[in-house]
Scaffold this active site. Structure first.
Site, mmCIF file in Angstrom:
data_model
loop_
_atom_site.group_PDB
_atom_site.id
_atom_site.type_symbol
_atom_site.label_atom_id
_atom_site.label_comp_id
_atom_site.label_asym_id
_atom_site.label_seq_id
_atom_site.Cartn_x
_atom_site.Cartn_y
_atom_site.Cartn_z
ATOM 1 N N VAL A 8 -15.248 -2.966 -3.572
ATOM 2 C CA VAL A 8 -15.842 -2.290 -4.729
ATOM 3 C C VAL A 8 -17.091 -3.057 -5.153
ATOM 4 C CG1 VAL A 8 -15.445 -1.470 -7.074
ATOM 5 C CG2 VAL A 8 -13.541 -1.551 -5.447
ATOM 6 N N ASP A 37 -0.820 -14.096 12.311
ATOM 7 C CA ASP A 37 -0.979 -13.975 13.764
ATOM 8 C C ASP A 37 -0.990 -12.496 14.162
ATOM 9 O OD1 ASP A 37 1.595 -13.194 13.353
ATOM 10 O OD2 ASP A 37 2.529 -14.779 14.520
ATOM 11 N N ASP A 84 5.430 -8.373 7.488
ATOM 12 C CA ASP A 84 5.717 -8.682 8.892
ATOM 13 C C ASP A 84 7.037 -9.451 8.905
ATOM 14 O OD1 ASP A 84 6.036 -9.740 11.396
ATOM 15 O OD2 ASP A 84 4.264 -11.042 11.305
ATOM 16 N N HIS A 101 -10.084 -6.756 -1.836
ATOM 17 C CA HIS A 101 -10.273 -5.810 -2.939
ATOM 18 C C HIS A 101 -11.614 -6.040 -3.647
ATOM 19 C CE1 HIS A 101 -6.414 -3.506 -3.387
ATOM 20 N NE2 HIS A 101 -6.104 -4.371 -2.434
#
Ligand SMILES: *[C@@H]1O[C@H](CO)[C@@H](O)[C@H](O)[C@H]1NC(C)=O
Ligand SMILES: *[C@@H]1O[C@H](CO)[C@@H](O)[C@H](O)[C@H]1NC(C)=O
Ligand SMILES: *[C@@H]1O[C@H](CO)[C@@H](O)[C@H](O)[C@H]1NC(C)=O
Length: 330
Positions: free
Chosen positions: A76, A255, A247, A72
């Site tokens: 910007v 991974d 995940d 992030h």
């Protein structure tokens, strides 16, 4: 003879001074490099690592949080620590596109420690980049050398964060937003794989599960065996703060599993699923899901991202506190 020897000595000293000057060109030519703090703050990288290790040890989620804040920050105004500044309602960090970004206090603690060890030397932007690398390697992802020498930016304005990639962006929009930062489709897939660790809030799942494509339906790319799980976790009109792993298969290991999840319709975030919509990104997902050189390439993509808009030399400043610009004489 004596006079000549003296002059010769002076000449030698002058040559040595000149050589040193040439060896350290003016700061305006400075570039990011590995070990920027080797001489000026040799403990810099180990101080960051120790703190990140402690933070991740006390809460695994901090690894994903530290990885995310680097992303992030870089998107910007470049990787310049602009996201860390807290100077009122208009601060960049309050932008909607940065919603849920955290880890500010960890970065600030590292900075405070470094200010005691070598005041005014290590930038907040570099701390963010180093912390992300350590978060990756502590999550059993690849270790890579971080280029350092970034300086902290002098601008923070939430209007500048209006174009952050969004979870509900299409493949076309995601590709274009990454391209605008000099990142390729391959970088998009690899950097999205950072979702291999961490969680999301149900807040970011609403459109995908209940209002997909502006219709009253869920994303058809979700595997029918996975949809009930997601809907149970994030029911319509349920608590939007409930979190779920990005995940679900290997949630704390960085991974390539997430790419296999995407291929099978087990992506959690819409933006991850979208990588399978476009021919180009789908091909890249297939390549790594089938056992490509994920680790090395992920590391390369991180290094590349870390160079976006980096300020070096006489640009920017070295903040004393990451959440505020240094006071300048008026
Ligand atoms: C700093 O040290 C590292 C590790 O010894 C080395 O790889 C790197 O080239 C050094 N960098 C500088 C700028 O001296
Ligand atoms: C932030 O940017 C907006 C839009 O460009 C501008 O109106 C506003 O004054 C800026 N705020 C600060 C604190 O610079
Ligand atoms: C959307 O569809 C669900 C299930 O088919 C239904 O229960 C619900 O009332 C619908 N909502 C709207 C706003 O149409």
């Amino acid at each position: 003879m004596r006079g000549f020897k003296g002059n010769c000595f002076v000449f030698l000293v002058e040559m040595l001074v000149l050589l040193r000057v040439l060896q350290f060109p003016c700061p305006c030519l400075a570039e990011l490099r590995v070990g920027f703090y080797n001489r000026t703050c040799p403990l810099a990288e180990s101080v960051v690592r120790a703190k990140v290790k402690e933070a991740v040890g006390s809460d695994r989620q901090n690894a994903a949080i530290l990885l995310r804040i680097h992303f992030h920050d870089c998107f910007v105004e470049g990787c310049d620590g602009s996201i860390l500044v807290d100077n009122g309602e208009d601060s960049e960090r309050n932008a909607f596109g940065h919603l849920g970004v955290g880890g500010f206090e960890i970065i600030e603690e590292v900075k405070a420690k470094l200010e005691r060890v070598c005041p005014g030397v290590v930038s907040c932007a570099d701390i963010v980049a180093l912390a992300a690398r350590d978060a990756v390697s502590l999550s059993r992802g690849p270790f890579y050398e971080v280029l350092t020498g970034r300086r902290d930016g002098l601008v923070s304005n939430k209007s500048l964060a209006a174009n952050m990639p969004d979870v509900d962006d299409s493949a076309r929009v995601l590709r274009s937003k990454f391209r605008q930062k000099g990142l390729s489709d391959k970088d998009l897939v690899l950097l999205s794989s950072a979702h291999s660790i961490g969680t999301t809030a149900c807040f970011f799942m609403g459109t995908r599960l209940y209002r997909f494509d502006h219709k009253n339906r869920s994303d058809p790319s979700i595997n029918p065996h996975f949809l009930p799980t997601l809907k149970t976790k994030c029911p319509l009109d349920g608590d939007v703060n409930v979190r779920l792993p990005l995940d679900p298969v290997t949630e704390s290991v960085l991974d390539d599993q997430i790419l296999r999840n995407i291929r099978k319709g087990f992506a959690v975030l819409s933006s991850d699923a979208r990588l399978y919509d476009h021919r180009s990104t789908r091909h890249i997902v297939e390549t790594y899901a089938g056992g490509g050189s994920f680790r090395g390439d992920f590391a390369k993509a991180m290094v590349k991202m870390g160079r976006i808009g980096a300020k070096t030399g006489r640009y920017g400043e070295i903040r004393r506190v990451c959440s505020s610009f240094n006071q300048r004489p008026v």
